[in-house]
Design a protein around this motif. Structure first.
Motif, short mmCIF file in Angstrom:
data_model
loop_
_atom_site.label_atom_id
_atom_site.label_comp_id
_atom_site.label_asym_id
_atom_site.label_seq_id
_atom_site.Cartn_x
_atom_site.Cartn_y
_atom_site.Cartn_z
N ARG A 43 0.85 -1.19 0.00
CA ARG A 43 0.00 0.00 0.00
C ARG A 43 0.89 1.24 0.00
O ARG A 43 1.84 1.34 0.76
N HIS A 44 0.55 2.18 -0.89
CA HIS A 44 1.31 3.43 -1.00
C HIS A 44 0.88 4.36 0.13
O HIS A 44 -0.31 4.66 0.28
N VAL A 45 1.84 4.82 0.92
CA VAL A 45 1.54 5.72 2.04
C VAL A 45 2.52 6.88 2.03
O VAL A 45 3.63 6.78 1.52
N GLU A 46 2.06 8.00 2.56
CA GLU A 46 2.92 9.15 2.83
C GLU A 46 3.20 9.16 4.33
O GLU A 46 2.29 8.99 5.14
N ALA A 47 4.46 9.36 4.69
CA ALA A 47 4.80 9.25 6.11
C ALA A 47 6.08 10.01 6.40
O ALA A 47 6.80 10.47 5.50
N ILE A 48 6.34 10.15 7.70
CA ILE A 48 7.61 10.68 8.20
C ILE A 48 8.37 9.51 8.80
O ILE A 48 7.81 8.72 9.57
N GLY A 81 8.30 11.42 3.07
CA GLY A 81 8.07 11.08 1.67
C GLY A 81 7.12 9.91 1.57
O GLY A 81 6.31 9.65 2.45
N TRP A 82 7.25 9.18 0.47
CA TRP A 82 6.34 8.05 0.22
C TRP A 82 7.05 6.74 0.52
O TRP A 82 8.28 6.67 0.59
N ALA A 83 6.25 5.71 0.68
CA ALA A 83 6.79 4.36 0.88
C ALA A 83 5.72 3.35 0.51
O ALA A 83 4.52 3.65 0.53
N ILE A 84 6.17 2.17 0.14
CA ILE A 84 5.26 1.05 -0.07
C ILE A 84 5.25 0.23 1.21
O ILE A 84 6.28 -0.32 1.62
N GLU A 85 4.09 0.17 1.82
CA GLU A 85 3.93 -0.50 3.11
C GLU A 85 3.35 -1.89 2.89
O GLU A 85 2.35 -2.03 2.20
#
Length: 675
Positions: A346-351, A466-470
């Motif tokens: 799942r594509h998420v935006e995070a710190i 930025g973004w990450a695949i979770e």
């Protein structure tokens, strides 16, 4: 059919025959011929008889009369015709000549009949005379409301479905009388109230009857079998959808068990006080065989239920909050709740924040087996602070920890608050770890001091967004929750570059821009770089802290919740949740930590406004390519601190390598290479 349907059919047939025969809408002469005809008078008489027979305004049945409109729940309140463009629309209603010809009430109120119909108000009589009908039903039809002046209801749709009854004439074919259709709507509000009361009474009676039967015939089966099984299924479903629920269930089960034990002790104490006569106590002891009889063994369903909670708690503890949410996505939707490794991430935006323990390899080689206690003491403080400030620890890899603040699903205001929380969390982690006696004692470990003279624990952080695949990475044999992206890798690279600058943390430009202005102003801009393998360049920030200014705690346990006693952990969890709610509210200002937290204030006390202003001027000269001026200013900045400014020293080392001259084509940033 009732009187409503029968009368509607009579009116419709008579109106259709008159329109087909006379065609009064074709010319003025045909109109006059039709209005003067006996057929028109007969139609108007039938129309008025229909309206009076279902008179909404009839107020009762006089004595001696056989009936009235009050005998029926439905009374006519709206009548019209569809579509609004039908020819002959004006001839559906009576004309003014009809009212002037005789008194409607005197003729149709039924005063001299066995069926009393009542008088019609003058306002209704005027409305029935054709002038201009009201569009209703989404302009599907036009008509007249008989009660608009009294109840303010102009159209049928203003009543609920069960409060009205719509009557249409019966058509012999689809082409019967063209497209015209008469509509008569009856008010059933009085009847619907009675029906609703009767239905509610019936439903209540059935519920009481079923409940009584269920309690009478299935109490034992429900108590001993069905309820425990339902509880287990419910708990399994909750753990399946959210593995963290197992911890909540375990706490609730412990509290319930303590409550039951307290009730049993109270009952036993009351019994002993009642049987205060020693003789009775001796007799009771003798009858019991001289020993206290053991309590009843728990049922198998209770043992199984507790086992499910314990296994779920261990899984939740192993995965953590972030891992539990990721893993749950891979087991949901599976019929057998097995792990499905082929589910897309799942594509998420995070710190993202990475924390590293400096010189961890040396510490591991010296402490050997005791290194686990060393890491867990640090992890206890790190996880506690991160959880309190809405961070999610996701991965531990020896001496490094990864914390995530998920931005996806939050508005801009909450994303700003999460960015503020991330930087506050890093400061508090340093404070909690560095002043805990259980951690500080390693600075006096003889073996460590022999290997690393003057050893002192130091933590470093990289903070980026930025973004990450979770998702979950693994197979049916082993699975780990992970975040994959270049932005996550950037966090680790920033952490490693803290050694180059000699600071506690490095923060990328995007994360600083996410923060609120007061918190962002606390961060110091220290360099403008492009990393090897990256196409973009960005500015680097740090937050200046001096951990040696912290005061060591006298006792262990306040900030490192390592106690294993369940009541303390439950109480601590509730207190943490209240703090999380307080920090998450919009009224709480995260910048207050810089002023009100004593540990943070001590660590930042030596960094004065003069220091920040002078460094800013030096940095601007450095970025503009004026390295000679930047060198002199950085020398002055280094003298403002008791123990030198490592960031200024790092910039000067770089400029010294290039002989204090900016390279040709200097654009204000440099390529930062990993060592």
């Amino acid at each position: 059919p009732g009187s409503a349907e029968y009368g509607a059919n009579v009116l419709f047939r008579r109106w259709c025959e008159d329109m087909n025969r006379f065609k009064p809408y074709d010319s003025q002469q045909q109109r006059q011929t039709y209005l003067a005809s006996p057929e028109r008078k007969l139609y108007e008489d039938d129309f008025l008889l229909y309206v009076y027979y279902h008179n909404w305004f009839c107020d009762g049945t006089p004595e001696g009369k056989m009936g009235s409109p009050m005998s029926s729940f439905g009374k006519l309140f709206w009548l019209g015709i569809s579509p609004p463009t039908v020819e002959g629309l004006e001839f559906f209603f009576p004309t003014a000549e009809t009212r002037s010809r005789y008194d409607w009430d005197k003729r149709w109120n039924g005063a001299s009949w066995d069926f009393y119909m009542g008088n019609m108000p003058s306002e209704v009589q005027r409305n029935l005379i054709w002038t201009e009908a009201q569009p209703c039903l989404g302009e599907y039809a036009v008509g007249v409301s008989l009660i608009s002046f009294k109840d303010g209801i102009d159209c049928p749709e203003e009543l609920r479905y069960m409060e009205r009854k719509v009557v249409f004439p019966t058509r012999s074919s689809l082409d019967d009388c063209g497209a015209a259709d008469m509509i008569f709507v009856f008010d059933r509000r009085s009847g619907s109230v009675i029906e609703a009361a009767a239905s509610a009474t019936q439903t209540l009676f059935i519920c009481v009857l079923l409940a009584f039967g269920a309690m009478t015939f299935s109490n034992d089966a429900s108590k001993l079998v069905l309820r425990p099984i339902e509880r287990m299924i419910s708990k399994l479903e909750r753990i399946r959808s959210n593995p963290l629920e197992a911890m909540t269930l375990a706490d609730a089960e412990y509290i319930n068990q303590r409550s039951r034990m307290t009730d049993v002790r109270s009952s036993s104490q009351a019994l002993r006080e009642t049987l205060s006569w020693q003789g009775l106590l001796h007799i009771r002891s003798w009858l019991a065989g001289g020993t206290s009889r053991p309590g009843p063994e728990p049922m198998e369903t209770v043992v199984l239920e507790k086992t499910i909670i314990k296994i779920g708690s261990l899984l939740a503890l192993g995965f953590g909050e972030g891992g539990a949410q990721i893993i749950s996505q891979n087991i949901q939707g599976s019929e057998f709740s097995t792990f499905n490794a082929m589910i897309p991430g799942r594509h998420v935006e995070a710190i993202f924040a990475q924390c590293s323990i400096r010189k961890f390899r040396d510490v591991t080689e010296v402490l050997q087996e005791q290194v686990m206690a060393f890491v867990n003491r640090i992890a206890g403080a790190l996880h506690a602070v991160a959880d309190e400030l809405n961070g999610v620890p996701t991965k531990n890899n020896g001496g490094t920890f990864l914390i995530v603040w998920r931005l996806s699903g939050h508005n801009q205001s909450k994303q700003q608050r999460l960015a503020d929380m991330s930087i506050v969390a890093l400061m508090r982690i340093i404070a909690q770890v560095m002043r805990a006696p259980s951690v500080v004692e390693y600075s006096h470990n003889p073996q460590l001091l022999k290997r690393l003279p003057a050893y002192r624990l130091r933590l470093s952080f990289g903070l980026s967004s930025g973004w990450a695949i979770e998702g979950a990475i693994g197979s049916e044999f082993k699975v780990d929750p992970s975040h994959l992206s270049p932005d996550v890798s950037l966090t680790g690279r920033l952490d490693s570059f803290t050694r180059e600058y000699g600071c506690h943390m490095l923060i990328d430009e995007r994360t600083v821009k996410l923060m609120s202005p007061p918190v962002a102003q606390e961060c110091r801009l220290i360099d403008h770089v492009q990393l090897q393998g990256w196409s973009d360049h960005f500015r680097l920030y740090t937050l200046d802290l001096e951990d040696s200014a912290l005061h060591i705690e006298a006792k262990e346990g306040k900030h490192l919740p390592l106690q294993n006693r369940r009541p303390s952990r439950i109480r601590l969890r509730f207190e943490k949740q209240s703090l999380r709610d307080e920090y998450w509210s919009d009224e709480y200002q995260m910048h207050d930590f810089f002023d009100n937290d004593l540990d943070i204030a001590r660590m930042r006390a030596r960094f004065t406004e003069e220091f920040f202003c002078n460094f800013k001027m030096a940095y601007l000269n450095y970025e503009a390519g004026e390295w000679g001026a930047a060198r002199d200013m950085l020398e002055a900045v280094r003298r403002l601190l008791p123990n030198d400014d490592t960031v200024s020293a790092a910039l000067m080392r770089y400029m010294r390598k290039l002989s204090w001259k900016a390279p040709a084509g200097w654009s204000g940033y440099r390529l930062l290479l990993e060592k």
